[in-house]
Design a protein around this motif. Structure first.
Motif, PDB file in Angstrom:
ATOM      1  N   LYS A  55     -28.068  50.892 -32.538  1.00 46.22           N
ATOM      2  CA  LYS A  55     -26.661  50.653 -32.874  1.00 46.22           C
ATOM      3  C   LYS A  55     -26.518  49.242 -33.441  1.00 46.22           C
ATOM      4  N   THR A  56     -27.207  48.304 -32.814  1.00 50.70           N
ATOM      5  CA  THR A  56     -27.195  46.912 -33.280  1.00 50.70           C
ATOM      6  C   THR A  56     -27.808  46.795 -34.670  1.00 50.70           C
ATOM      7  N   GLU A  59     -25.496  48.033 -37.323  1.00 52.49           N
ATOM      8  CA  GLU A  59     -24.431  47.056 -37.581  1.00 52.49           C
ATOM      9  C   GLU A  59     -24.949  45.813 -38.296  1.00 52.49           C
ATOM     10  N   ASN A  60     -26.222  45.463 -38.085  1.00 51.15           N
ATOM     11  CA  ASN A  60     -26.853  44.273 -38.669  1.00 51.15           C
ATOM     12  C   ASN A  60     -28.220  44.653 -39.219  1.00 51.15           C
ATOM     13  N   ASP A  75     -27.392  56.342 -35.739  1.00 49.22           N
ATOM     14  CA  ASP A  75     -26.032  55.884 -35.442  1.00 49.22           C
ATOM     15  C   ASP A  75     -25.022  57.010 -35.688  1.00 49.22           C
TER      16      ASP A  75
END
Length: 188
Positions: A55-56, A59-60, A75
């Protein structure tokens, strides 16, 4: 209707530990493709908590194409988490299971209806339960060229003998091999 496929990474000495193996970009690409052909993935709490790392990354992004593609794919994919201790998942595309494993699988299969997309299982604990309940259509073992020396064995605590037929193999440049098995005695 798609198949119920269990897939897991393991070491040469039979241990399941995501920290003991280092998947390369081709392995990330392989698993992204597997996820793209799925309606959902099932996790136990421990594996789910490890997978929230992605998930991190979604996002990045890392800037590495296969890694970022895997992160975006997982995701988006619906995740069903089996846990007696989690109260919420913290991931918009994840939910806690509402019923026991076999019932949840049947409900997912019915909801998928005529979909040819698969349902995936990615946790050791769930793989063991699915094997015991003879619900698996395919078992994919990605064996990495490393000996961990210790860890959690995949097939610990199995009560029923299950025979498999090797239907395919896939070898990666880094030396990992996926063995694709179909259970031969899936009738209870």
């Amino acid at each position: 209707m798609g198949r119920l496929i269990a897939g897991i990474n393991m070491t040469l000495d039979g241990f399941c530990d995501h920290t003991a193996v280092t998947p390369d970009e081709s392995i990330h690409g392989h698993y992204a493709d597997l996820l793209k052909n799925a309606d959902a993935i099932l996790f136990g709490r421990i594996t789910y908590e490890l997978m929230t790392y992605w998930k991190t990354v979604a996002e990045n992004p890392t800037g590495t194409a296969a890694t970022d593609d895997f992160a975006r794919t997982i995701d988006r994919l619906p995740k069903i988490v089996f846990s007696h201790t989690l109260k919420h998942t913290g991931w918009d595309t994840a939910r806690l299971a509402e019923r026991p494993l076999a019932e949840e699988v049947r409900a997912l299969q019915e909801a998928a209806g005529r979909s040819d997309k698969d349902i995936l299982a990615g946790s050791r604990s769930l793989i063991v339960q699915l094997m015991e309940q003879r619900l698996l259509d395919e078992l994919q073992l990605c064996i990495h060229p490393v000996i961990a020396g210790k860890g959690l064995p995949l097939f610990e605590n199995l009560q029923n003998r299950t025979e498999f037929k090797l239907v395919k193999t896939k070898t990666f440049d880094g030396g990992a091999v996926i063995l694709y098995y179909q259970p031969l005695n899936n009738a209870l």
